[in-house]
Enzyme design. Structure first.
Site, PDB file in Angstrom:
ATOM      1  NE  ARG A 195     -52.625  39.190   2.826  1.00  0.00           N
ATOM      2  CZ  ARG A 195     -53.041  38.372   1.839  1.00  0.00           C
ATOM      3  NH1 ARG A 195     -52.628  38.548   0.600  1.00  0.00           N
ATOM      4  NH2 ARG A 195     -53.897  37.415   2.100  1.00  0.00           N
ATOM      5  CB  SER A 246     -54.077  38.394   9.560  1.00  0.00           C
ATOM      6  OG  SER A 246     -55.105  37.451   9.393  1.00  0.00           O
ATOM      7  CD  GLU A 316     -51.800  40.648   6.504  1.00  0.00           C
ATOM      8  OE1 GLU A 316     -51.550  39.438   6.674  1.00  0.00           O
ATOM      9  OE2 GLU A 316     -52.895  41.072   6.126  1.00  0.00           O
TER      10      GLU A 316
HETATM   11  C1  LIG Z   1     -61.730  42.397  10.314  1.00  0.00           C
HETATM   12  C2  LIG Z   1     -60.606  42.506   9.315  1.00  0.00           C
HETATM   13  C3  LIG Z   1     -60.434  41.513   8.367  1.00  0.00           C
HETATM   14  C4  LIG Z   1     -59.403  41.608   7.430  1.00  0.00           C
HETATM   15  N1  LIG Z   1     -59.288  40.625   6.493  1.00  0.00           N
HETATM   16  C5  LIG Z   1     -58.303  40.723   5.558  1.00  0.00           C
HETATM   17  C6  LIG Z   1     -58.166  39.713   4.552  1.00  0.00           C
HETATM   18  O1  LIG Z   1     -58.923  38.757   4.489  1.00  0.00           O
HETATM   19  N2  LIG Z   1     -57.167  39.846   3.657  1.00  0.00           N
HETATM   20  C7  LIG Z   1     -56.311  40.895   3.686  1.00  0.00           C
HETATM   21  O2  LIG Z   1     -55.435  40.972   2.822  1.00  0.00           O
HETATM   22  N3  LIG Z   1     -56.430  41.862   4.621  1.00  0.00           N
HETATM   23  C8  LIG Z   1     -57.394  41.802   5.548  1.00  0.00           C
HETATM   24  N4  LIG Z   1     -57.509  42.773   6.504  1.00  0.00           N
HETATM   25  C9  LIG Z   1     -56.517  43.875   6.553  1.00  0.00           C
HETATM   26  C10 LIG Z   1     -56.918  45.126   5.752  1.00  0.00           C
HETATM   27  O3  LIG Z   1     -58.318  45.218   5.622  1.00  0.00           O
HETATM   28  C11 LIG Z   1     -56.268  45.115   4.361  1.00  0.00           C
HETATM   29  O4  LIG Z   1     -54.857  45.126   4.459  1.00  0.00           O
HETATM   30  C12 LIG Z   1     -56.719  46.338   3.546  1.00  0.00           C
HETATM   31  O5  LIG Z   1     -56.277  46.175   2.216  1.00  0.00           O
HETATM   32  C13 LIG Z   1     -56.188  47.649   4.094  1.00  0.00           C
HETATM   33  O6  LIG Z   1     -56.845  48.715   3.424  1.00  0.00           O
HETATM   34  P1  LIG Z   1     -57.012  50.138   4.109  1.00  0.00           P
HETATM   35  O7  LIG Z   1     -57.642  51.041   3.119  1.00  0.00           O
HETATM   36  O8  LIG Z   1     -57.712  50.002   5.402  1.00  0.00           O
HETATM   37  O9  LIG Z   1     -55.483  50.509   4.321  1.00  0.00           O
HETATM   38  P2  LIG Z   1     -54.869  51.318   5.550  1.00  0.00           P
HETATM   39  O10 LIG Z   1     -54.934  50.483   6.772  1.00  0.00           O
HETATM   40  O11 LIG Z   1     -55.440  52.663   5.586  1.00  0.00           O
HETATM   41  O12 LIG Z   1     -53.343  51.378   5.075  1.00  0.00           O
HETATM   42  C14 LIG Z   1     -52.571  50.182   5.024  1.00  0.00           C
HETATM   43  C15 LIG Z   1     -51.246  50.502   4.326  1.00  0.00           C
HETATM   44  O13 LIG Z   1     -51.515  50.844   2.964  1.00  0.00           O
HETATM   45  C16 LIG Z   1     -51.027  52.151   2.696  1.00  0.00           C
HETATM   46  N5  LIG Z   1     -51.977  52.822   1.793  1.00  0.00           N
HETATM   47  C17 LIG Z   1     -53.298  53.049   2.012  1.00  0.00           C
HETATM   48  N6  LIG Z   1     -53.833  53.689   0.958  1.00  0.00           N
HETATM   49  C18 LIG Z   1     -52.823  53.874   0.068  1.00  0.00           C
HETATM   50  C19 LIG Z   1     -52.738  54.493  -1.217  1.00  0.00           C
HETATM   51  N7  LIG Z   1     -53.804  55.042  -1.797  1.00  0.00           N
HETATM   52  N8  LIG Z   1     -51.543  54.516  -1.838  1.00  0.00           N
HETATM   53  C20 LIG Z   1     -50.442  53.957  -1.268  1.00  0.00           C
HETATM   54  N9  LIG Z   1     -50.455  53.369  -0.045  1.00  0.00           N
HETATM   55  C21 LIG Z   1     -51.639  53.329   0.607  1.00  0.00           C
HETATM   56  C22 LIG Z   1     -50.948  52.854   4.041  1.00  0.00           C
HETATM   57  O14 LIG Z   1     -50.021  53.920   4.021  1.00  0.00           O
HETATM   58  C23 LIG Z   1     -50.520  51.706   4.933  1.00  0.00           C
HETATM   59  O15 LIG Z   1     -49.137  51.478   4.837  1.00  0.00           O
HETATM   60  C24 LIG Z   1     -58.526  42.716   7.448  1.00  0.00           C
HETATM   61  C25 LIG Z   1     -58.718  43.722   8.399  1.00  0.00           C
HETATM   62  C26 LIG Z   1     -59.740  43.630   9.320  1.00  0.00           C
HETATM   63  C27 LIG Z   1     -59.946  44.727  10.318  1.00  0.00           C
END
Ligand SMILES: Cc1cc2nc3c(=O)[nH]c(=O)nc-3n(C[C@H](O)[C@H](O)[C@H](O)COP(=O)(O)OP(=O)(O)OC[C@H]3O[C@@H](n4cnc5c(N)ncnc54)[C@H](O)[C@@H]3O)c2cc1C
Length: 324
Positions: A195, A246, A316
């Site tokens: 992560r 998480s 996280e």
């Molecule tokens: C129900 C649920 C289950 C989940 N299960 C998992 C799992 O199994 N494994 C896991 O790893 N995560 C999990 N997550 C967490 C999340 O889905 C992941 O971390 C996912 O990768 C975040 O993507 P996002 O587009 O929503 O990022 P955001 O929440 O929009 O952003 C997260 C971070 O990434 C940065 N970011 C976003 N886009 C970019 C970009 N293009 N360039 C640079 N930085 C950027 C943002 O600035 C921020 O710091 C879960 C979340 C939920 C709600």
């Protein structure tokens, strides 16, 4: 004509610009403050044009599906760039080729046959990438089907589960900097961990897309595996309530959820934010939670687990913005 329209016209921008946009609309916790400036670009060229035009000194935050993010109730002074529904292209690197390649990354593949490299822009949802790979006969992307974020968020977080991890599949990434300049970077330009992803240089850049490689697979088997993994999530995670997955990373050799549960914190509630009774590493919004409620629960869990077990949990989820 308001100021936003004038800015768009002056810089020939084609996206959507809003002022004081409530970020609760764009994060999965459905809570928190507003972004002073909010831009959803029309495409990558438009994104670069916006970054060139946005001369204000405030920070820029890229947001995908907001599934790992909390904006404090006082909001964000800078600009949010929303990639979801904006940077949506997905294609095989070898221009429309969907056959298997022995040279997946241009280097002899040492006998491992896989799918041609797939280029996905930052706003493509990870489950969409998983299904694209499966549909074209690739394998190993099934785990992505349950991560409710974008490719950009997965790259930034090195998202992973069930043995899969985003950067295990990265060949190269495309980035953009504050001046709107694009670059293609090799995987070796990044330090990658659990992560955790950081550029080895002092580069201040965001991801506009990633080039991924996947092994061979079988469409029907991959689809069945995705259904199986999603069912496992439905059984173990509180998916009907707003959450951000998480909240804490798993400490080496242990599970954050086990530690939190061992401190009898399941069901602990402040305001409308609660440690999920279904999964102790999830905090759910019971309806109308403020970002302050959620952060207070996070703080309490951290303090309690540290006091009772000696383990310092590491967050996280990303928390940004100002308290009210
Ligand atoms: C129900 C649920 C289950 C989940 N299960 C998992 C799992 O199994 N494994 C896991 O790893 N995560 C999990 N997550 C967490 C999340 O889905 C992941 O971390 C996912 O990768 C975040 O993507 P996002 O587009 O929503 O990022 P955001 O929440 O929009 O952003 C997260 C971070 O990434 C940065 N970011 C976003 N886009 C970019 C970009 N293009 N360039 C640079 N930085 C950027 C943002 O600035 C921020 O710091 C879960 C979340 C939920 C709600």
């Amino acid at each position: 004509m308001d100021m936003s329209d004038a800015f768009l016209i002056e810089h020939a921008l084609r996206g959507t610009l809003r002022r004081d946009e409530p970020m609760a609309r764009h994060v999965s916790w459905r809570a928190g403050g507003a972004a002073r400036t909010f831009y959803q670009p029309a495409d990558v060229d438009d994104l670069c044009a916006f970054l060139r035009a946005f001369a204000e000194p405030q920070p820029v935050l890229f947001v995908g599906l907001g599934s790992n993010l909390l904006v404090r109730d006082g909001g964000l002074a800078g600009a949010v760039i929303l990639t979801h529904h904006a940077l949506t292209a997905i294609r095989f690197e070898n221009r429309g080729q969907t056959t298997f390649s022995d040279e997946a990354d241009g280097v002899p593949s040492r006998g491992k046959r896989g799918l041609s490299p797939v280029f996905a822009e930052a706003g493509v949802p990870a489950p969409h990438l998983a299904r694209f790979v499966a549909k074209h006969g690739g394998g190993d992307a099934e785990w992505m089907a349950g991560v409710p974020g974008t490719v950009g968020g997965a790259l930034a977080m090195n998202a992973g589960c069930y043995g899969g991890e985003t950067w295990n599949h990265v060949v190269a990434v495309e980035t953009v900097d504050r001046r709107g300049e694009r670059r293609r970077r090799a995987k070796s330009d990044y330090e990658i961990g659990y992560r955790h992803v950081a550029p080895r240089s002092a580069a201040d850049e965001w991801f506009v897309g990633g080039l991924f490689e996947f092994g061979p697979g079988d469409t029907a088997q991959s689809m069945a595996r995705m259904r199986e993994l999603l069912a496992r999530r439905v059984a173990t995670q509180p998916l009907s309530q707003p959450n951000a997955g998480s909240v804490f990373r798993n400490p080496p050799g242990d599970h954050a959820a086990r530690l939190i549960e061992s401190c009898a914190l399941k069901g602990f509630t402040i305001g409308a934010a609660q440690v999920s009774p279904k999964h102790a590493n999830f905090i759910v919004n019971l309806g109308g939670a403020s970002a302050a409620d959620i952060e207070a629960v996070i703080d309490h869990v951290e303090r309690t687990v540290r006091a009772k077990t000696g383990v310092a949990l590491i967050r996280e989820v990303r928390i940004v913005g100002d308290a009210r």
